[in-house]
Design a protein around this motif. Sequence first.
Motif, PDB file in Angstrom:
ATOM      1  N   GLU A 139      11.642  13.581 -14.644  1.00 17.11           N
ATOM      2  CA  GLU A 139      12.104  12.210 -14.366  1.00 17.11           C
ATOM      3  C   GLU A 139      12.643  12.080 -12.937  1.00 17.11           C
ATOM      4  O   GLU A 139      12.882  10.962 -12.473  1.00 17.11           O
ATOM      5  CB  GLU A 139      13.203  11.792 -15.352  1.00 17.11           C
ATOM      6  N   LEU A 140      12.826  13.195 -12.254  1.00 16.93           N
ATOM      7  CA  LEU A 140      13.345  13.156 -10.878  1.00 16.93           C
ATOM      8  C   LEU A 140      12.449  12.334  -9.959  1.00 16.93           C
ATOM      9  O   LEU A 140      12.946  11.425  -9.269  1.00 16.93           O
ATOM     10  CB  LEU A 140      13.538  14.577 -10.359  1.00 16.93           C
ATOM     11  N   PRO A 141      11.135  12.596  -9.886  1.00 18.58           N
ATOM     12  CA  PRO A 141      10.287  11.762  -9.024  1.00 18.58           C
ATOM     13  C   PRO A 141      10.284  10.291  -9.447  1.00 18.58           C
ATOM     14  O   PRO A 141      10.184   9.397  -8.597  1.00 18.58           O
ATOM     15  CB  PRO A 141       8.893  12.380  -9.185  1.00 18.58           C
ATOM     16  N   ALA A 142      10.390  10.035 -10.753  1.00 14.72           N
ATOM     17  CA  ALA A 142      10.424   8.651 -11.233  1.00 14.72           C
ATOM     18  C   ALA A 142      11.689   7.947 -10.762  1.00 14.72           C
ATOM     19  O   ALA A 142      11.664   6.765 -10.403  1.00 14.72           O
ATOM     20  CB  ALA A 142      10.334   8.626 -12.756  1.00 14.72           C
ATOM     21  N   LEU A 143      12.801   8.670 -10.746  1.00 15.23           N
ATOM     22  CA  LEU A 143      14.059   8.086 -10.273  1.00 15.23           C
ATOM     23  C   LEU A 143      13.994   7.829  -8.772  1.00 15.23           C
ATOM     24  O   LEU A 143      14.491   6.806  -8.290  1.00 15.23           O
ATOM     25  CB  LEU A 143      15.225   9.016 -10.618  1.00 15.23           C
ATOM     26  N   LEU A 144      13.379   8.747  -8.029  1.00 18.43           N
ATOM     27  CA  LEU A 144      13.174   8.531  -6.592  1.00 18.43           C
ATOM     28  C   LEU A 144      12.355   7.263  -6.357  1.00 18.43           C
ATOM     29  O   LEU A 144      12.685   6.454  -5.484  1.00 18.43           O
ATOM     30  CB  LEU A 144      12.456   9.736  -5.975  1.00 18.43           C
ATOM     31  N   ALA A 145      11.303   7.096  -7.153  1.00 17.83           N
ATOM     32  CA  ALA A 145      10.455   5.904  -7.016  1.00 17.83           C
ATOM     33  C   ALA A 145      11.222   4.633  -7.358  1.00 17.83           C
ATOM     34  O   ALA A 145      11.080   3.605  -6.689  1.00 17.83           O
ATOM     35  CB  ALA A 145       9.227   6.037  -7.914  1.00 17.83           C
ATOM     36  N   VAL A 164       3.491  14.520  -8.716  1.00 19.01           N
ATOM     37  CA  VAL A 164       4.558  15.525  -8.658  1.00 19.01           C
ATOM     38  C   VAL A 164       5.281  15.606 -10.000  1.00 19.01           C
ATOM     39  O   VAL A 164       5.594  16.695 -10.493  1.00 19.01           O
ATOM     40  CB  VAL A 164       5.554  15.191  -7.524  1.00 19.01           C
ATOM     41  N   ALA A 165       5.547  14.454 -10.597  1.00 18.51           N
ATOM     42  CA  ALA A 165       6.216  14.421 -11.900  1.00 18.51           C
ATOM     43  C   ALA A 165       5.394  15.132 -12.966  1.00 18.51           C
ATOM     44  O   ALA A 165       5.940  15.822 -13.829  1.00 18.51           O
ATOM     45  CB  ALA A 165       6.484  12.968 -12.315  1.00 18.51           C
ATOM     46  N   ALA A 166       4.074  14.966 -12.914  1.00 18.72           N
ATOM     47  CA  ALA A 166       3.201  15.633 -13.889  1.00 18.72           C
ATOM     48  C   ALA A 166       3.291  17.145 -13.752  1.00 18.72           C
ATOM     49  O   ALA A 166       3.330  17.872 -14.752  1.00 18.72           O
ATOM     50  CB  ALA A 166       1.759  15.164 -13.699  1.00 18.72           C
ATOM     51  N   ILE A 198       8.971   3.252 -13.513  1.00 12.46           N
ATOM     52  CA  ILE A 198       8.333   3.253 -14.828  1.00 12.46           C
ATOM     53  C   ILE A 198       6.863   3.663 -14.704  1.00 12.46           C
ATOM     54  O   ILE A 198       6.333   4.391 -15.549  1.00 12.46           O
ATOM     55  CB  ILE A 198       8.462   1.862 -15.485  1.00 12.46           C
ATOM     56  N   ALA A 199       6.208   3.227 -13.625  1.00 10.70           N
ATOM     57  CA  ALA A 199       4.803   3.596 -13.398  1.00 10.70           C
ATOM     58  C   ALA A 199       4.653   5.111 -13.231  1.00 10.70           C
ATOM     59  O   ALA A 199       3.680   5.700 -13.720  1.00 10.70           O
ATOM     60  CB  ALA A 199       4.259   2.875 -12.166  1.00 10.70           C
ATOM     61  N   VAL A 200       5.607   5.740 -12.553  1.00 14.95           N
ATOM     62  CA  VAL A 200       5.575   7.202 -12.389  1.00 14.95           C
ATOM     63  C   VAL A 200       5.667   7.881 -13.759  1.00 14.95           C
ATOM     64  O   VAL A 200       4.950   8.854 -14.037  1.00 14.95           O
ATOM     65  CB  VAL A 200       6.710   7.680 -11.461  1.00 14.95           C
ATOM     66  N   ILE A 248       0.841  -1.201   0.000  1.00 18.44           N
ATOM     67  CA  ILE A 248       0.000   0.000   0.000  1.00 18.44           C
ATOM     68  C   ILE A 248       0.874   1.248   0.000  1.00 18.44           C
ATOM     69  O   ILE A 248       0.589   2.219  -0.713  1.00 18.44           O
ATOM     70  CB  ILE A 248      -0.957   0.003   1.214  1.00 18.44           C
ATOM     71  N   ARG A 249       1.949   1.212   0.775  1.00 20.61           N
ATOM     72  CA  ARG A 249       2.873   2.351   0.831  1.00 20.61           C
ATOM     73  C   ARG A 249       3.522   2.581  -0.534  1.00 20.61           C
ATOM     74  O   ARG A 249       3.664   3.718  -0.989  1.00 20.61           O
ATOM     75  CB  ARG A 249       3.948   2.123   1.892  1.00 20.61           C
ATOM     76  N   LYS A 250       3.905   1.507  -1.191  1.00 23.91           N
ATOM     77  CA  LYS A 250       4.517   1.620  -2.521  1.00 23.91           C
ATOM     78  C   LYS A 250       3.539   2.212  -3.526  1.00 23.91           C
ATOM     79  O   LYS A 250       3.888   3.099  -4.310  1.00 23.91           O
ATOM     80  CB  LYS A 250       4.999   0.239  -3.009  1.00 23.91           C
ATOM     81  N   LEU A 251       2.299   1.710  -3.499  1.00 23.68           N
ATOM     82  CA  LEU A 251       1.282   2.209  -4.429  1.00 23.68           C
ATOM     83  C   LEU A 251       0.991   3.681  -4.178  1.00 23.68           C
ATOM     84  O   LEU A 251       0.898   4.484  -5.115  1.00 23.68           O
ATOM     85  CB  LEU A 251      -0.004   1.381  -4.289  1.00 23.68           C
ATOM     86  N   THR A 252       0.843   4.032  -2.901  1.00 19.11           N
ATOM     87  CA  THR A 252       0.555   5.424  -2.541  1.00 19.11           C
ATOM     88  C   THR A 252       1.722   6.327  -2.917  1.00 19.11           C
ATOM     89  O   THR A 252       1.533   7.402  -3.498  1.00 19.11           O
ATOM     90  CB  THR A 252       0.264   5.544  -1.037  1.00 19.11           C
ATOM     91  N   GLY A 253       2.925   5.883  -2.583  1.00 21.94           N
ATOM     92  CA  GLY A 253       4.117   6.670  -2.900  1.00 21.94           C
ATOM     93  C   GLY A 253       4.309   6.841  -4.389  1.00 21.94           C
ATOM     94  O   GLY A 253       4.648   7.930  -4.867  1.00 21.94           O
ATOM     95  N   THR A 254       4.064   5.768  -5.139  1.00 23.21           N
ATOM     96  CA  THR A 254       4.197   5.837  -6.602  1.00 23.21           C
ATOM     97  C   THR A 254       3.188   6.810  -7.195  1.00 23.21           C
ATOM     98  O   THR A 254       3.527   7.619  -8.066  1.00 23.21           O
ATOM     99  CB  THR A 254       3.994   4.442  -7.217  1.00 23.21           C
ATOM    100  N   ALA A 255       1.952   6.755  -6.712  1.00 25.07           N
ATOM    101  CA  ALA A 255       0.906   7.659  -7.216  1.00 25.07           C
ATOM    102  C   ALA A 255       1.240   9.114  -6.903  1.00 25.07           C
ATOM    103  O   ALA A 255       1.087   9.993  -7.764  1.00 25.07           O
ATOM    104  CB  ALA A 255      -0.441   7.283  -6.605  1.00 25.07           C
ATOM    105  N   MET A 256       1.706   9.360  -5.682  1.00 24.49           N
ATOM    106  CA  MET A 256       2.051  10.735  -5.285  1.00 24.49           C
ATOM    107  C   MET A 256       3.227  11.266  -6.104  1.00 24.49           C
ATOM    108  O   MET A 256       3.210  12.409  -6.574  1.00 24.49           O
ATOM    109  CB  MET A 256       2.381  10.785  -3.795  1.00 24.49           C
ATOM    110  N   LEU A 257       4.241  10.437  -6.300  1.00 25.67           N
ATOM    111  CA  LEU A 257       5.394  10.856  -7.103  1.00 25.67           C
ATOM    112  C   LEU A 257       4.993  11.060  -8.565  1.00 25.67           C
ATOM    113  O   LEU A 257       5.540  11.927  -9.251  1.00 25.67           O
ATOM    114  CB  LEU A 257       6.518   9.824  -6.986  1.00 25.67           C
ATOM    115  N   GLY A 258       4.033  10.271  -9.044  1.00 23.32           N
ATOM    116  CA  GLY A 258       3.522  10.461 -10.403  1.00 23.32           C
ATOM    117  C   GLY A 258       2.852  11.817 -10.563  1.00 23.32           C
ATOM    118  O   GLY A 258       3.024  12.498 -11.586  1.00 23.32           O
TER     119      GLY A 258
END
Length: 198
Positions: A44-50, A20-22, A60-62, A8-18
């Motif tokens: 690509e910074l938030p994607a690299l963090l993810a 921010v990336a947008a 990649i999801a970000v 759940i943390r991964k999904l939430t974190g990925t969505a939030m970083l996505g």
Amino acid sequence: MQNKTTNIRKLTGTAMLGAVAAVLMYMEFPIPIMPSFVKLDVSELPALLAAYAYGPVSGIAVCLIKNLIKLPSTSTAAVGELFNFVMGALFVGVAGFVYKRSKTRRSALIGAGLGALAMAVVSVPYNYFIVYPAYVVLYHLPLEAIIGMYQAINPSVDGLLTCLITFNFPFTLFKGLLDAALCFLIYKPLSGVLHGRK
């Protein structure tokens, strides 16, 4: 239970970083050494963090999330968004995969460098065979006019491939390395938040 919480943390974190990336994707700006239609952003910074925090799939999801958010306001008939996704996914996918195999600062640096290089190398044939021909067809913009924009900066370049190698390759490499440098500056302070320790 712990695995479920982690997922759940991964999904939430990925969505939030996505998200921010947008936002960062919209904060683009031209640079003097490139034609005006080529712009720099650090989305690509938030994607690299993810990719480093949760693994390459999350990175990649970000990249996918930010481009899906951007898609309704596209000005490139989705050609630019597809290119951005492919390049970003390649960059963070390589970086995240290398780091996942050995979670050290050294492997993170190597992964980011290899990812940036892979993105820069692939950008040349992708632009040459897909992006620029698509722009010629979609916008009825003569290829000579596109090359002319490069020649206005450096008159010695001749032909699209030369333009891409001379300008786009180093620009894309720099873009990846810039994202990597920013990531290394902020990853440690954000690590606790990303992993739910703060």
